[in-house]
Design an enzyme around this catalytic site. Sequence first.
Site, PDB file in Angstrom:
ATOM      1  N   LYS A  87      39.645 121.009 -32.163  1.00  0.00           N
ATOM      2  CA  LYS A  87      41.028 121.445 -32.356  1.00  0.00           C
ATOM      3  C   LYS A  87      41.590 121.070 -33.724  1.00  0.00           C
ATOM      4  O   LYS A  87      42.590 121.629 -34.157  1.00  0.00           O
ATOM      5  CB  LYS A  87      41.932 120.887 -31.237  1.00  0.00           C
ATOM      6  CG  LYS A  87      41.662 121.561 -29.896  1.00  0.00           C
ATOM      7  CD  LYS A  87      42.777 121.350 -28.896  1.00  0.00           C
ATOM      8  CE  LYS A  87      42.485 122.127 -27.614  1.00  0.00           C
ATOM      9  NZ  LYS A  87      43.474 121.932 -26.580  1.00  0.00           N
ATOM     10  N   LYS A 125      32.644 128.486 -25.331  1.00  0.00           N
ATOM     11  CA  LYS A 125      33.069 128.521 -23.919  1.00  0.00           C
ATOM     12  C   LYS A 125      34.217 129.512 -23.707  1.00  0.00           C
ATOM     13  O   LYS A 125      35.019 129.750 -24.615  1.00  0.00           O
ATOM     14  CB  LYS A 125      33.422 127.112 -23.423  1.00  0.00           C
ATOM     15  CG  LYS A 125      34.850 126.692 -23.657  1.00  0.00           C
ATOM     16  CD  LYS A 125      35.227 125.441 -22.892  1.00  0.00           C
ATOM     17  CE  LYS A 125      36.692 125.151 -23.193  1.00  0.00           C
ATOM     18  NZ  LYS A 125      37.537 124.835 -22.109  1.00  0.00           N
ATOM     19  N   LYS A 160      41.213 130.180 -22.501  1.00  0.00           N
ATOM     20  CA  LYS A 160      42.483 130.886 -22.296  1.00  0.00           C
ATOM     21  C   LYS A 160      43.061 131.381 -23.612  1.00  0.00           C
ATOM     22  O   LYS A 160      43.815 132.337 -23.651  1.00  0.00           O
ATOM     23  CB  LYS A 160      43.519 129.922 -21.718  1.00  0.00           C
ATOM     24  CG  LYS A 160      43.271 129.449 -20.332  1.00  0.00           C
ATOM     25  CD  LYS A 160      44.523 128.730 -19.858  1.00  0.00           C
ATOM     26  CE  LYS A 160      44.228 127.861 -18.669  1.00  0.00           C
ATOM     27  NZ  LYS A 160      44.366 126.433 -18.984  1.00  0.00           N
TER      28      LYS A 160
HETATM   29  P1  ATP Z   1      40.880 126.723 -22.015  1.00  0.00           P
HETATM   30  O1  ATP Z   1      39.845 126.199 -22.945  1.00  0.00           O
HETATM   31  O2  ATP Z   1      40.386 127.797 -21.164  1.00  0.00           O
HETATM   32  O3  ATP Z   1      42.164 127.037 -22.727  1.00  0.00           O
HETATM   33  P2  ATP Z   1      41.144 124.119 -21.136  1.00  0.00           P
HETATM   34  O4  ATP Z   1      39.779 123.603 -20.883  1.00  0.00           O
HETATM   35  O5  ATP Z   1      41.721 123.767 -22.450  1.00  0.00           O
HETATM   36  O6  ATP Z   1      41.220 125.636 -20.945  1.00  0.00           O
HETATM   37  P3  ATP Z   1      42.457 123.594 -18.584  1.00  0.00           P
HETATM   38  O7  ATP Z   1      43.083 124.867 -18.283  1.00  0.00           O
HETATM   39  O8  ATP Z   1      43.280 122.416 -18.294  1.00  0.00           O
HETATM   40  O9  ATP Z   1      42.146 123.478 -20.112  1.00  0.00           O
HETATM   41  O10 ATP Z   1      41.103 123.479 -17.786  1.00  0.00           O
HETATM   42  C1  ATP Z   1      41.128 123.393 -16.396  1.00  0.00           C
HETATM   43  C2  ATP Z   1      39.769 123.101 -15.874  1.00  0.00           C
HETATM   44  O11 ATP Z   1      38.889 124.198 -16.159  1.00  0.00           O
HETATM   45  C3  ATP Z   1      39.116 121.865 -16.490  1.00  0.00           C
HETATM   46  O12 ATP Z   1      38.499 121.135 -15.463  1.00  0.00           O
HETATM   47  C4  ATP Z   1      38.084 122.420 -17.431  1.00  0.00           C
HETATM   48  O13 ATP Z   1      36.980 121.567 -17.572  1.00  0.00           O
HETATM   49  C5  ATP Z   1      37.688 123.713 -16.732  1.00  0.00           C
HETATM   50  N1  ATP Z   1      37.201 124.726 -17.680  1.00  0.00           N
HETATM   51  C6  ATP Z   1      37.854 125.224 -18.777  1.00  0.00           C
HETATM   52  N2  ATP Z   1      37.117 126.166 -19.391  1.00  0.00           N
HETATM   53  C7  ATP Z   1      35.953 126.260 -18.685  1.00  0.00           C
HETATM   54  C8  ATP Z   1      34.779 127.065 -18.818  1.00  0.00           C
HETATM   55  N3  ATP Z   1      34.657 127.957 -19.790  1.00  0.00           N
HETATM   56  N4  ATP Z   1      33.790 126.914 -17.909  1.00  0.00           N
HETATM   57  C9  ATP Z   1      33.895 126.018 -16.882  1.00  0.00           C
HETATM   58  N5  ATP Z   1      34.982 125.228 -16.692  1.00  0.00           N
HETATM   59  C10 ATP Z   1      35.997 125.340 -17.577  1.00  0.00           C
END
Ligand code: ATP
Length: 329
Positions: free
Chosen positions: A111, A195, A198
């Site tokens: 980030k 990965k 969002k």
């Molecule tokens: P993103 O990267 O999608 O914006 P994030 O990881 O920053 O999301 P959260 O929305 O809080 O943040 O994530 C919620 C849950 O989803 C966490 O347990 C995270 O580990 C899981 N997660 C996020 N992205 C993935 C992915 N691509 N595959 C599997 N699990 C994921």
Amino acid sequence: MKRVFSGVQPTGNLHIGNYLGALRQFIELQDDHECIYCVVDMHSITLPQDPKELRSHILDIAALYMAIGIDPKKSIMFVQSEVSAHAELGWILTCSSYMGELSRMTQFKDKSKGKENGSIPTGIFTYPTLMAADILAYDADIVPVGNDQKQHIELTRDLAIRINNRFNKNTFVVPEGRFMKEGARVMALDDPTSKMSKSAENEFSRISILDSDTKIKKAIMRATTDSDALVKFDIENKPGISNLLSIYSAFSGTPISDLEKQYDGRGYGDFKKDLVEVTINAISPIREKFEEIRNSHELTKVLDDGRERASVIAEKVLARVKNDFGIGR
Ligand code: ATP
Ligand code: LTN
């Protein structure tokens, strides 16, 4: 009964990575564990958010929790900023952490990439100590999350053990991460080396839980694969089709080796068409329930009740921690 804690940031709607990696586990665990699920809104403001959108997303995530099957009679559901113990314990843990260990967090490195030191928000640096506080404030034993959170769980354990050793008592319960076999790391559909997220700009890089059938179909049919048309799992050389195989297996429960046999000699077209169907069947019931719940009075009641129940637990733990540190009277 063992206690479970997890959280999701209200920065946008959930995608199938969030669902397959983390939220599916939330449901599995609630029958034989004491589960606490949080909308971690204070984590979201580590980067600037539009206040109106943020408030709306907080309710979206809470409604999605219920739509995927979290039952407020079994589990506690609440909004992080409504329980002040998180911020208080977060500060105490920040004081027990080191710059070195926080600098090593890969999410922080990602980030802050390309930014000069002077313009990196402090919140994205110290955020893992707030995550640790979320977990430790509830004496949680198990934390169901996606693979990307492994390092943050390790830090949470290190902090708990460090403080326990310092006071030579069990100030904190040392938690463990829980990860799925299939779906723990769902990759972006347009770039299977990063990965699914969002916040990625290309909306066809992800499938959101609330996407229309048409959007789901388009995203899967356009997903990056390779030119040899063999439905074979090979992360190194065929990351695109390997990611799609993982998603198919996670939604259907069919082992990847069986899927490889089923699609032997049939090419990507057939495989993708079936994956569209499997995905739509899995997520369209969630979409319908979400619409019902999002504007209901029930949601407000559930979150009010969750805040009260969560506060009782967290306040007790915080009092114990303050006492051990010698702060307050
Ligand atoms: P993103 O990267 O999608 O914006 P994030 O990881 O920053 O999301 P959260 O929305 O809080 O943040 O994530 C919620 C849950 O989803 C966490 O347990 C995270 O580990 C899981 N997660 C996020 N992205 C993935 C992915 N691509 N595959 C599997 N699990 C994921
Ligand atoms: N850091 C996580 C979200 C998160 C979390 C938590 C997960 C914040 N606090 C406590 C589990 C337990 C993320 O970015 N996905």
